[in-house]
Motif scaffolding. Sequence first.
Motif, PDB file in Angstrom:
ATOM      1  N   ASN A 167      20.319   4.941  -4.238  1.00 18.10           N
ATOM      2  CA  ASN A 167      20.285   5.388  -2.848  1.00 18.10           C
ATOM      3  C   ASN A 167      18.857   5.571  -2.333  1.00 18.10           C
ATOM      4  OD1 ASN A 167      23.095   5.464  -2.694  1.00 18.10           O
ATOM      5  ND2 ASN A 167      23.153   7.524  -3.536  1.00 18.10           N
ATOM      6  N   SER A 168      17.874   5.477  -3.195  1.00 24.57           N
ATOM      7  CA  SER A 168      16.501   5.680  -2.754  1.00 24.57           C
ATOM      8  C   SER A 168      15.980   4.427  -2.052  1.00 24.57           C
ATOM      9  CB  SER A 168      15.604   6.031  -3.938  1.00 24.57           C
ATOM     10  OG  SER A 168      15.500   4.944  -4.813  1.00 24.57           O
ATOM     11  N   LYS A 169      14.940   4.609  -1.274  1.00 24.28           N
ATOM     12  CA  LYS A 169      14.367   3.485  -0.548  1.00 24.28           C
ATOM     13  C   LYS A 169      13.549   2.607  -1.502  1.00 24.28           C
ATOM     14  CE  LYS A 169      10.770   6.576   1.055  1.00 24.28           C
ATOM     15  NZ  LYS A 169      10.078   7.106   2.185  1.00 24.28           N
ATOM     16  N   PRO A 170      13.462   1.317  -1.215  1.00 24.06           N
ATOM     17  CA  PRO A 170      12.786   0.399  -2.141  1.00 24.06           C
ATOM     18  C   PRO A 170      11.257   0.465  -2.089  1.00 24.06           C
ATOM     19  CG  PRO A 170      13.652  -0.803  -0.270  1.00 24.06           C
ATOM     20  CD  PRO A 170      14.118   0.623  -0.128  1.00 24.06           C
ATOM     21  N   PHE A 171      10.691   1.035  -1.014  1.00 17.84           N
ATOM     22  CA  PHE A 171       9.241   1.101  -0.877  1.00 17.84           C
ATOM     23  C   PHE A 171       8.778   2.543  -0.725  1.00 17.84           C
ATOM     24  CE2 PHE A 171      10.178  -3.195   0.392  1.00 17.84           C
ATOM     25  CZ  PHE A 171       9.131  -3.920  -0.142  1.00 17.84           C
TER      26      PHE A 171
ATOM     27  N   TYR B  55      -5.613   4.157  -4.097  1.00 16.65           N
ATOM     28  CA  TYR B  55      -6.335   3.268  -3.186  1.00 16.65           C
ATOM     29  C   TYR B  55      -7.349   2.414  -3.949  1.00 16.65           C
ATOM     30  CZ  TYR B  55      -8.781   1.450   0.817  1.00 16.65           C
ATOM     31  OH  TYR B  55      -9.334   0.597   1.726  1.00 16.65           O
ATOM     32  N   SER B  56      -8.020   3.008  -4.924  1.00 15.84           N
ATOM     33  CA  SER B  56      -8.981   2.275  -5.751  1.00 15.84           C
ATOM     34  C   SER B  56      -8.290   1.154  -6.515  1.00 15.84           C
ATOM     35  CB  SER B  56      -9.665   3.237  -6.720  1.00 15.84           C
ATOM     36  OG  SER B  56     -10.444   2.543  -7.648  1.00 15.84           O
ATOM     37  N   TYR B  57      -7.101   1.423  -7.051  1.00 13.73           N
ATOM     38  CA  TYR B  57      -6.338   0.402  -7.765  1.00 13.73           C
ATOM     39  C   TYR B  57      -5.963  -0.753  -6.836  1.00 13.73           C
ATOM     40  CZ  TYR B  57      -5.674   3.511 -11.818  1.00 13.73           C
ATOM     41  OH  TYR B  57      -5.846   4.309 -12.911  1.00 13.73           O
ATOM     42  N   THR B  58      -5.633  -0.431  -5.579  1.00 11.97           N
ATOM     43  CA  THR B  58      -5.288  -1.501  -4.638  1.00 11.97           C
ATOM     44  C   THR B  58      -6.528  -2.318  -4.300  1.00 11.97           C
ATOM     45  OG1 THR B  58      -5.589  -0.137  -2.655  1.00 11.97           O
ATOM     46  CG2 THR B  58      -3.376  -0.205  -3.626  1.00 11.97           C
ATOM     47  N   HIS B  59      -7.632  -1.637  -4.107  1.00 13.94           N
ATOM     48  CA  HIS B  59      -8.882  -2.322  -3.766  1.00 13.94           C
ATOM     49  C   HIS B  59      -9.287  -3.293  -4.878  1.00 13.94           C
ATOM     50  CE1 HIS B  59     -12.752  -2.991  -1.898  1.00 13.94           C
ATOM     51  NE2 HIS B  59     -13.330  -2.708  -3.058  1.00 13.94           N
ATOM     52  N   ARG B  60      -9.070  -2.884  -6.129  1.00 13.11           N
ATOM     53  CA  ARG B  60      -9.418  -3.720  -7.276  1.00 13.11           C
ATOM     54  C   ARG B  60      -8.272  -4.653  -7.680  1.00 13.11           C
ATOM     55  NH1 ARG B  60     -11.857   0.932 -11.064  1.00 13.11           N
ATOM     56  NH2 ARG B  60      -9.723   0.756 -11.742  1.00 13.11           N
ATOM     57  N   LYS B  61      -7.189  -4.620  -6.888  1.00 13.56           N
ATOM     58  CA  LYS B  61      -6.010  -5.473  -7.105  1.00 13.56           C
ATOM     59  C   LYS B  61      -5.399  -5.282  -8.494  1.00 13.56           C
ATOM     60  CE  LYS B  61      -7.314  -8.865  -3.659  1.00 13.56           C
ATOM     61  NZ  LYS B  61      -7.294  -7.938  -2.626  1.00 13.56           N
ATOM     62  N   LEU B  62      -5.341  -4.024  -8.930  1.00 11.42           N
ATOM     63  CA  LEU B  62      -4.753  -3.690 -10.222  1.00 11.42           C
ATOM     64  C   LEU B  62      -3.295  -3.273 -10.105  1.00 11.42           C
ATOM     65  CD1 LEU B  62      -7.691  -1.621 -11.715  1.00 11.42           C
ATOM     66  CD2 LEU B  62      -7.123  -4.015 -12.127  1.00 11.42           C
TER      67      LEU B  62
ATOM     68  N   PRO C 128       0.271  -3.728  -7.551  1.00 13.52           N
ATOM     69  CA  PRO C 128       0.834  -4.509  -6.434  1.00 13.52           C
ATOM     70  C   PRO C 128       1.118  -3.634  -5.211  1.00 13.52           C
ATOM     71  CG  PRO C 128       2.449  -4.268  -8.202  1.00 13.52           C
ATOM     72  CD  PRO C 128       1.189  -3.632  -8.678  1.00 13.52           C
ATOM     73  N   PHE C 129       0.822  -4.163  -4.027  1.00 14.88           N
ATOM     74  CA  PHE C 129       1.038  -3.415  -2.791  1.00 14.88           C
ATOM     75  C   PHE C 129       1.282  -4.370  -1.634  1.00 14.88           C
ATOM     76  CE2 PHE C 129      -3.418  -4.388  -2.863  1.00 14.88           C
ATOM     77  CZ  PHE C 129      -3.769  -4.605  -1.549  1.00 14.88           C
ATOM     78  N   TYR C 130       1.752  -3.800  -0.541  1.00 15.05           N
ATOM     79  CA  TYR C 130       2.027  -4.558   0.680  1.00 15.05           C
ATOM     80  C   TYR C 130       1.364  -3.827   1.831  1.00 15.05           C
ATOM     81  CZ  TYR C 130       5.510  -6.620  -2.330  1.00 15.05           C
ATOM     82  OH  TYR C 130       6.126  -7.241  -3.373  1.00 15.05           O
ATOM     83  N   LYS C 131       0.855  -4.598   2.790  1.00 11.37           N
ATOM     84  CA  LYS C 131       0.187  -4.032   3.951  1.00 11.37           C
ATOM     85  C   LYS C 131       0.909  -4.511   5.203  1.00 11.37           C
ATOM     86  CE  LYS C 131      -4.634  -2.968   4.030  1.00 11.37           C
ATOM     87  NZ  LYS C 131      -5.994  -3.452   4.066  1.00 11.37           N
ATOM     88  N   LEU C 132       1.369  -3.570   6.007  1.00 14.80           N
ATOM     89  CA  LEU C 132       2.034  -3.933   7.251  1.00 14.80           C
ATOM     90  C   LEU C 132       1.047  -3.887   8.398  1.00 14.80           C
ATOM     91  CD1 LEU C 132       5.455  -2.106   7.042  1.00 14.80           C
ATOM     92  CD2 LEU C 132       4.968  -4.516   6.721  1.00 14.80           C
ATOM     93  N   ARG C 133       0.941  -4.985   9.094  1.00 19.99           N
ATOM     94  CA  ARG C 133       0.048  -5.099  10.257  1.00 19.99           C
ATOM     95  C   ARG C 133      -1.387  -4.668   9.945  1.00 19.99           C
ATOM     96  NH1 ARG C 133       4.748  -2.652  13.432  1.00 19.99           N
ATOM     97  NH2 ARG C 133       5.944  -4.512  13.900  1.00 19.99           N
ATOM     98  N   GLY C 134      -1.806  -4.914   8.694  1.00 17.39           N
ATOM     99  CA  GLY C 134      -3.185  -4.645   8.319  1.00 17.39           C
ATOM    100  C   GLY C 134      -3.567  -3.186   8.228  1.00 17.39           C
ATOM    101  N   ARG C 135      -2.580  -2.272   8.221  1.00 18.57           N
ATOM    102  CA  ARG C 135      -2.931  -0.854   8.221  1.00 18.57           C
ATOM    103  C   ARG C 135      -2.328  -0.092   7.043  1.00 18.57           C
ATOM    104  NH1 ARG C 135      -5.660   1.087  12.915  1.00 18.57           N
ATOM    105  NH2 ARG C 135      -5.187   3.056  11.949  1.00 18.57           N
ATOM    106  N   LYS C 136      -1.074   0.263   7.135  1.00 18.47           N
ATOM    107  CA  LYS C 136      -0.441   1.109   6.130  1.00 18.47           C
ATOM    108  C   LYS C 136      -0.113   0.342   4.855  1.00 18.47           C
ATOM    109  CE  LYS C 136       1.526   5.084   7.721  1.00 18.47           C
ATOM    110  NZ  LYS C 136       2.674   5.923   7.666  1.00 18.47           N
ATOM    111  N   LEU C 137      -0.320   1.022   3.722  1.00 10.55           N
ATOM    112  CA  LEU C 137       0.007   0.442   2.426  1.00 10.55           C
ATOM    113  C   LEU C 137       1.385   0.907   1.984  1.00 10.55           C
ATOM    114  CD1 LEU C 137      -3.338   1.047   0.521  1.00 10.55           C
ATOM    115  CD2 LEU C 137      -2.552  -1.058   1.580  1.00 10.55           C
ATOM    116  N   TYR C 138       2.126  -0.034   1.391  1.00  7.98           N
ATOM    117  CA  TYR C 138       3.445   0.286   0.840  1.00  7.98           C
ATOM    118  C   TYR C 138       3.539  -0.303  -0.558  1.00  7.98           C
ATOM    119  CZ  TYR C 138       4.761   1.796   5.452  1.00  7.98           C
ATOM    120  OH  TYR C 138       4.810   2.469   6.647  1.00  7.98           O
TER     121      TYR C 138
END
Length: 80
Positions: free
Chosen positions: A7-11, A29-36, A38-48
Amino acid sequence: MIAENKNSKPFLSLEETADYLNLSRNTVYSYTHRKLIPFYKLRGRKLYFKIEELNKFILNEKNRINKTGGELWTNKINFP
């Protein structure tokens, strides 16, 4: 830490991900910056983050602790 609730949300948001992984927002945020991690960015702003992919990240063989020395087996991640 690894939840399997149908029942939980997927993101998760950045804040929820930091909570889920028990890390600071800056570390996630550091892990995302170094691409360590996986993440998704909606409209270039929020990370999911997809919970399924976070679970794979947690269970990744590279993140295992060495039985003899207590060191992390990782090529790129220096855990705090």
